[in-house]
Design an enzyme around this catalytic site. Structure first.
Site, mmCIF file in Angstrom:
data_model
loop_
_atom_site.group_PDB
_atom_site.id
_atom_site.type_symbol
_atom_site.label_atom_id
_atom_site.label_comp_id
_atom_site.label_asym_id
_atom_site.label_seq_id
_atom_site.Cartn_x
_atom_site.Cartn_y
_atom_site.Cartn_z
ATOM 1 N N ASN A 1 0.702 -1.118 0.058
ATOM 2 C CA ASN A 1 0.048 -0.073 -0.061
ATOM 3 C C ASN A 1 0.825 1.126 0.140
ATOM 4 O O ASN A 1 1.882 1.148 0.522
ATOM 5 C CB ASN A 1 -1.005 0.221 1.116
ATOM 6 C CG ASN A 1 -1.954 1.278 1.184
ATOM 7 O OD1 ASN A 1 -2.356 1.658 0.243
ATOM 8 N ND2 ASN A 1 -1.886 1.820 2.171
ATOM 9 N N HIS B 1 0.693 5.131 1.401
ATOM 10 C CA HIS B 1 -0.051 6.029 2.090
ATOM 11 C C HIS B 1 0.719 7.636 2.114
ATOM 12 O O HIS B 1 1.993 7.486 2.209
ATOM 13 C CB HIS B 1 0.000 5.376 3.644
ATOM 14 C CG HIS B 1 -0.601 6.270 4.693
ATOM 15 N ND1 HIS B 1 -2.068 6.302 4.733
ATOM 16 C CD2 HIS B 1 -0.200 7.014 5.787
ATOM 17 C CE1 HIS B 1 -2.209 7.052 5.593
ATOM 18 N NE2 HIS B 1 -1.107 7.625 6.432
ATOM 19 N N SER C 1 4.634 6.892 2.110
ATOM 20 C CA SER C 1 5.284 5.809 2.611
ATOM 21 C C SER C 1 4.582 4.434 1.738
ATOM 22 O O SER C 1 3.388 4.369 1.669
ATOM 23 C CB SER C 1 5.174 5.367 4.176
ATOM 24 O OG SER C 1 5.404 6.583 4.768
ATOM 25 N N ASP D 1 -2.388 0.828 7.920
ATOM 26 C CA ASP D 1 -1.100 1.502 7.940
ATOM 27 C C ASP D 1 -0.256 1.235 8.679
ATOM 28 O O ASP D 1 0.689 2.119 8.939
ATOM 29 C CB ASP D 1 -1.576 3.240 7.748
ATOM 30 C CG ASP D 1 -2.826 3.536 6.907
ATOM 31 O OD1 ASP D 1 -3.457 4.293 7.261
ATOM 32 O OD2 ASP D 1 -2.804 3.029 5.770
HETATM 33 C C1 GRF Z 1 -2.623 9.162 -3.014
HETATM 34 O O1 GRF Z 1 -2.496 10.209 -2.304
HETATM 35 C C2 GRF Z 1 -2.244 8.091 -2.260
HETATM 36 O O2 GRF Z 1 -1.336 8.195 -1.412
HETATM 37 C C3 GRF Z 1 -3.591 7.597 -1.732
HETATM 38 O O3 GRF Z 1 -4.713 7.916 -2.523
HETATM 39 C C4 GRF Z 1 -4.339 9.387 -3.213
HETATM 40 C C5 GRF Z 1 -4.812 9.115 -4.479
HETATM 41 O O4 GRF Z 1 -3.999 8.181 -5.250
HETATM 42 N N1 GRF Z 1 -3.629 6.317 -1.119
HETATM 43 P P1 GRF Z 1 -4.247 7.877 -6.869
HETATM 44 O O5 GRF Z 1 -4.061 9.195 -7.535
HETATM 45 O O6 GRF Z 1 -5.882 7.393 -6.749
HETATM 46 O O7 GRF Z 1 -3.324 7.073 -7.061
#
Ligand code: GRF
Length: 195
Positions: free
Chosen positions: A106, A108, A135, A144
């Site tokens: 994942n 985060h 991370s 997380d």
């Molecule tokens: C990002 O900030 C990621 O860290 C979190 O979801 C947000 C959007 O990610 N998990 P994405 O553009 O859908 O990949």
């Protein structure tokens, strides 16, 4: 060749970065992009990249366990070696993380262990932190909380809003996640540190 499934809920910008990194001599290939949200923007991006997609709408199930059973069924069909959560916004039970233990990653948007959960950028700004970031970690039953495989750091600038900070972090996420995945698919667990 390692088979990589990617779970999304939204725009899928991290999914695009991961998919586009898996080319040439990269030992991984994307085999499925699955969203829990019908019509998520990332689904169209995955289709444009020629990656098979699926939707398992969590609202169609009576509880987490039933949803996760459908999720696992869709995943088992593609026999993934690695499952990347990328903007996937469902909390997973210990039953699911146990079923897929060792294969789940994942990303985060904080420098864990700081700020697990939501609203990470607003919390970093409110705390007056000089830096923030993202991370990539292995997913365990602790939200997380799994082993950290990589981090990317960015400065928090005067006048930053959660939106301006998120945009700065997202640029680094798109470098960090592919770098960690590249190692992870070969069994290499050495940390990636950017910025
Ligand atoms: C990002 O900030 C990621 O860290 C979190 O979801 C947000 C959007 O990610 N998990 P994405 O553009 O859908 O990949």
């Amino acid at each position: 060749m390692k088979r990589v499934a990617i779970l999304i809920s939204g725009s899928g910008s991290n999914m695009v970065a991961l998919a586009e990194s898996m080319k040439g001599d990269h030992p991984g290939r994307p085999v499925l992009v699955l969203s829990n949200v019908p019509g998520a923007g990332g689904l169209a991006k995955a289709e444009a990249l020629g990656i098979p997609t699926a939707v398992v709408d969590h609202r169609g199930f009576d509880g987490r366990v039933a949803f996760e059973a459908a999720l696992s069924e869709a995943l088992e069909a593609v026999r993934p070696d690695v499952i990347c959560l990328a903007g996937f916004m469902r909390i997973l039970t210990a039953g699911f993380t146990g079923r897929w233990a060792g294969k789940l990653l994942n990303i985060h948007p904080s420098l864990l262990p700081k700020y697990p959960g939501l609203d990470t950028h607003a919390r970093a700004i409110a705390a007056g932190d000089a830096e923030a970031g993202a991370s990539v970690h292995e997913v365990t039953e602790e939200l997380d909380g799994g082993p950290i495989l990589g981090q990317a750091r960015v400065p928090v600038l005067p006048g930053d809003t959660p939106e301006t900070l998120a945009a700065r972090v997202l640029v680094e996420e798109h470098k960090l996640y592919p770098a960690v995945l590249r190692r992870f698919v070969t069994g290499d667990r050495t940390r990636v540190d950017l910025g």
